[in-house]
Design a protein around this motif. Structure first.
Motif, PDB file in Angstrom:
ATOM      1  N   LYS A 152       0.815  -1.219   0.000  1.00  0.00           N
ATOM      2  CA  LYS A 152       0.000   0.000   0.000  1.00  0.00           C
ATOM      3  C   LYS A 152       0.855   1.278   0.000  1.00  0.00           C
ATOM      4  O   LYS A 152       0.351   2.379   0.235  1.00  0.00           O
ATOM      5  N   LEU A 153       2.144   1.130  -0.270  1.00  0.00           N
ATOM      6  CA  LEU A 153       3.031   2.281  -0.277  1.00  0.00           C
ATOM      7  C   LEU A 153       2.650   3.274  -1.373  1.00  0.00           C
ATOM      8  O   LEU A 153       2.603   4.485  -1.131  1.00  0.00           O
ATOM      9  N   ALA A 154       2.372   2.786  -2.561  1.00  0.00           N
ATOM     10  CA  ALA A 154       1.988   3.684  -3.655  1.00  0.00           C
ATOM     11  C   ALA A 154       0.734   4.465  -3.280  1.00  0.00           C
ATOM     12  O   ALA A 154       0.680   5.688  -3.457  1.00  0.00           O
ATOM     13  N   ASP A 155      -0.277   3.791  -2.762  1.00  0.00           N
ATOM     14  CA  ASP A 155      -1.510   4.471  -2.349  1.00  0.00           C
ATOM     15  C   ASP A 155      -1.222   5.561  -1.320  1.00  0.00           C
ATOM     16  O   ASP A 155      -1.717   6.683  -1.430  1.00  0.00           O
ATOM     17  N   ASN A 156      -0.435   5.204  -0.312  1.00  0.00           N
ATOM     18  CA  ASN A 156      -0.144   6.162   0.759  1.00  0.00           C
ATOM     19  C   ASN A 156       0.631   7.373   0.247  1.00  0.00           C
ATOM     20  O   ASN A 156       0.334   8.508   0.631  1.00  0.00           O
ATOM     21  N   ILE A 157       1.605   7.143  -0.617  1.00  0.00           N
ATOM     22  CA  ILE A 157       2.405   8.239  -1.145  1.00  0.00           C
ATOM     23  C   ILE A 157       1.563   9.120  -2.074  1.00  0.00           C
ATOM     24  O   ILE A 157       1.593  10.352  -1.966  1.00  0.00           O
ATOM     25  N   LEU A 158       0.804   8.508  -2.960  1.00  0.00           N
ATOM     26  CA  LEU A 158      -0.011   9.305  -3.882  1.00  0.00           C
ATOM     27  C   LEU A 158      -1.090  10.080  -3.139  1.00  0.00           C
ATOM     28  O   LEU A 158      -1.404  11.219  -3.501  1.00  0.00           O
ATOM     29  N   ASP A 159      -1.656   9.488  -2.092  1.00  0.00           N
ATOM     30  CA  ASP A 159      -2.625  10.220  -1.260  1.00  0.00           C
ATOM     31  C   ASP A 159      -1.955  11.392  -0.543  1.00  0.00           C
ATOM     32  O   ASP A 159      -2.536  12.482  -0.443  1.00  0.00           O
ATOM     33  N   LEU A 160      -0.755  11.176  -0.029  1.00  0.00           N
ATOM     34  CA  LEU A 160      -0.004  12.242   0.627  1.00  0.00           C
ATOM     35  C   LEU A 160       0.172  13.419  -0.325  1.00  0.00           C
ATOM     36  O   LEU A 160      -0.121  14.569   0.018  1.00  0.00           O
ATOM     37  N   TYR A 161       0.653  13.136  -1.521  1.00  0.00           N
ATOM     38  CA  TYR A 161       0.894  14.204  -2.485  1.00  0.00           C
ATOM     39  C   TYR A 161      -0.405  14.909  -2.870  1.00  0.00           C
ATOM     40  O   TYR A 161      -0.438  16.135  -2.991  1.00  0.00           O
ATOM     41  N   LYS A 162      -1.461  14.153  -3.040  1.00  0.00           N
ATOM     42  CA  LYS A 162      -2.751  14.752  -3.375  1.00  0.00           C
ATOM     43  C   LYS A 162      -3.220  15.681  -2.252  1.00  0.00           C
ATOM     44  O   LYS A 162      -3.676  16.793  -2.508  1.00  0.00           O
ATOM     45  N   ASN A 163      -3.093  15.226  -1.009  1.00  0.00           N
ATOM     46  CA  ASN A 163      -3.532  16.026   0.134  1.00  0.00           C
ATOM     47  C   ASN A 163      -2.755  17.330   0.268  1.00  0.00           C
ATOM     48  O   ASN A 163      -3.270  18.318   0.793  1.00  0.00           O
ATOM     49  N   TYR A 164      -1.511  17.332  -0.186  1.00  0.00           N
ATOM     50  CA  TYR A 164      -0.681  18.539  -0.125  1.00  0.00           C
ATOM     51  C   TYR A 164      -0.661  19.291  -1.465  1.00  0.00           C
ATOM     52  O   TYR A 164       0.183  20.150  -1.673  1.00  0.00           O
ATOM     53  N   HIS A 165      -1.573  18.936  -2.356  1.00  0.00           N
ATOM     54  CA  HIS A 165      -1.730  19.600  -3.658  1.00  0.00           C
ATOM     55  C   HIS A 165      -0.479  19.509  -4.528  1.00  0.00           C
ATOM     56  O   HIS A 165      -0.206  20.406  -5.328  1.00  0.00           O
ATOM     57  N   MET A 166       0.266  18.434  -4.351  1.00  0.00           N
ATOM     58  CA  MET A 166       1.453  18.190  -5.174  1.00  0.00           C
ATOM     59  C   MET A 166       1.031  17.352  -6.368  1.00  0.00           C
ATOM     60  O   MET A 166       0.312  16.367  -6.219  1.00  0.00           O
ATOM     61  N   LYS A 167       1.448  17.766  -7.547  1.00  0.00           N
ATOM     62  CA  LYS A 167       1.177  17.010  -8.771  1.00  0.00           C
ATOM     63  C   LYS A 167       2.476  16.298  -9.152  1.00  0.00           C
ATOM     64  O   LYS A 167       3.539  16.924  -9.196  1.00  0.00           O
ATOM     65  N   VAL A 168       2.381  15.008  -9.425  1.00  0.00           N
ATOM     66  CA  VAL A 168       3.587  14.220  -9.650  1.00  0.00           C
ATOM     67  C   VAL A 168       3.397  13.251 -10.811  1.00  0.00           C
ATOM     68  O   VAL A 168       2.295  12.742 -11.029  1.00  0.00           O
ATOM     69  N   ALA A 169       4.476  13.043 -11.534  1.00  0.00           N
ATOM     70  CA  ALA A 169       4.484  12.031 -12.594  1.00  0.00           C
ATOM     71  C   ALA A 169       5.774  11.232 -12.455  1.00  0.00           C
ATOM     72  O   ALA A 169       6.863  11.809 -12.398  1.00  0.00           O
ATOM     73  N   PHE A 170       5.632   9.930 -12.351  1.00  0.00           N
ATOM     74  CA  PHE A 170       6.789   9.045 -12.326  1.00  0.00           C
ATOM     75  C   PHE A 170       6.958   8.473 -13.724  1.00  0.00           C
ATOM     76  O   PHE A 170       5.973   8.091 -14.358  1.00  0.00           O
TER      77      PHE A 170
END
Length: 127
Positions: free
Chosen positions: A63-81
């Motif tokens: 669940k690491l991907a879920d947790n990290i992507l949720d973290l970034y979403k909550n802080y309004h960070m847009k990310v592309a790997f």
């Protein structure tokens, strides 16, 4: 070594991160890295090659991907790997479907190359 370049693209500053080893290893390192990008690069947009991610990111059971992507979403960070995920997705239907679902959103993307990552980030809003 991790290289970070901030480039202006279509009115947005995008931090482009190229790492030769994982810099995002767990939730804490993901948060620390996000804060560093926000404070030093002064942007809410970044893309990173998949070599900067721990392999656990691609293990859905962690669940690491879920947790990290949720973290970034909550802080309004847009990310592309970006990078070739074939070694993780080959024969792994749940992961393939997960990546497809991630790419349908507006906060995070997992794509093949840096050019596509930057293109995805230019299309999302700053909100």
């Amino acid at each position: 070594m991790t290289m970070i370049d901030v480039v202006p693209v279509m009115g947005k500053d995008i931090a482009i991160v190229n790492a030769d080893a994982p810099v995002i290893k767990d939730y804490k390192s993901a948060k620390d890295f996000m804060i560093m990008i926000k404070n030093n690069a002064k942007t809410d947009f970044f893309c990173m090659n998949i070599e900067g991610l721990t392999e656990d990111f691609f293990d859905l059971e962690t669940k690491l991907a879920d947790n990290i992507l949720d973290l970034y979403k909550n802080y309004h960070m847009k990310v592309a790997f970006f990078g070739d995920t074939a070694k993780y997705t080959e024969g792994n239907i749940p992961l393939q479907e997960y990546i497809q679902e991630v790419n349908k959103g507006f906060d995070a993307f997992i794509v093949l190359d840096q050019e596509e990552a930057v293109k995805c980030l230019t299309k999302v809003s700053d909100e």
